[in-house]
Write an enzyme that holds these catalytic residues in place. Structure first.
Site, short mmCIF file in Angstrom:
data_model
loop_
_atom_site.label_atom_id
_atom_site.label_comp_id
_atom_site.label_asym_id
_atom_site.label_seq_id
_atom_site.Cartn_x
_atom_site.Cartn_y
_atom_site.Cartn_z
N CYS A 12 0.88 -1.18 0.00
CA CYS A 12 0.00 0.00 0.00
C CYS A 12 0.91 1.22 0.00
O CYS A 12 2.13 1.10 0.05
CB CYS A 12 -0.99 -0.01 1.17
SG CYS A 12 -0.28 0.14 2.80
N CYS A 86 -1.81 1.31 -4.25
CA CYS A 86 -0.53 1.96 -4.52
C CYS A 86 -0.45 2.51 -5.94
O CYS A 86 0.53 3.15 -6.30
CB CYS A 86 0.64 1.03 -4.22
SG CYS A 86 0.78 -0.40 -5.30
N CYS A 90 3.21 0.47 -8.19
CA CYS A 90 3.41 -0.97 -8.02
C CYS A 90 4.01 -1.55 -9.29
O CYS A 90 3.45 -1.40 -10.37
CB CYS A 90 2.07 -1.65 -7.73
SG CYS A 90 1.39 -1.21 -6.13
#
Length: 136
Positions: A12, A86, A90
């Protein structure tokens, strides 16, 4: 899965709430059957104290965890990557299993709001354990 033990990376933004609770649940539910990692695209200095309190209520201590910056090697070494908001930070690697869990962010929330997030994470992690470590 490349090793005898599957690995899961929870990601996250701040690595202070959702991903830390998920990692705590996975360690609790899977024991040593799964390698657990967590990271954030922009980690904070400490774990969200309300997330710590919510996990403590269910007997899981995440106070010793430290928010960690997501890096290429950690993501590459993971079999399953679970993202929790995220966004584009990511990394994506061919052959990896990805799940994107839409969960409310516990940042700035009180314990009454964080408990349902904690419980939803537990449900999803339990499902993951059933898939990765059947019979656990």
């Amino acid at each position: 899965m490349t090793d005898s033990k599957p690995s899961v990376l929870f990601v996250c933004v701040h690595n202070a709430g959702r991903s830390q609770m998920a990692a705590g649940w996975l360690r609790h539910l899977a024991g040593d059957q799964v390698l657990v990692r967590s990271a954030g695209s922009a980690p904070t200095e400490q774990i969200n104290p309300v997330a710590v309190e919510a996990m403590r209520e269910v007997g899981i201590d995440i106070t010793g965890n430290i928010p960690t910056l997501l890096d290429h090697d950690t993501a590459y070494a993971s079999d399953v990557i679970v993202t929790m908001g995220c966004g584009d930070a990511c990394p994506v690697f061919p052959g990896k299993r990805y799940e994107d869990w839409k969960l409310d962010d516990p940042a700035g929330q009180g314990i009454e709001s964080v408990r349902p997030i904690r419980d939803e994470i537990r449900t999803r992690v339990a499902q993951l354990v059933d898939e990765l470590a059947p019979g656990r």
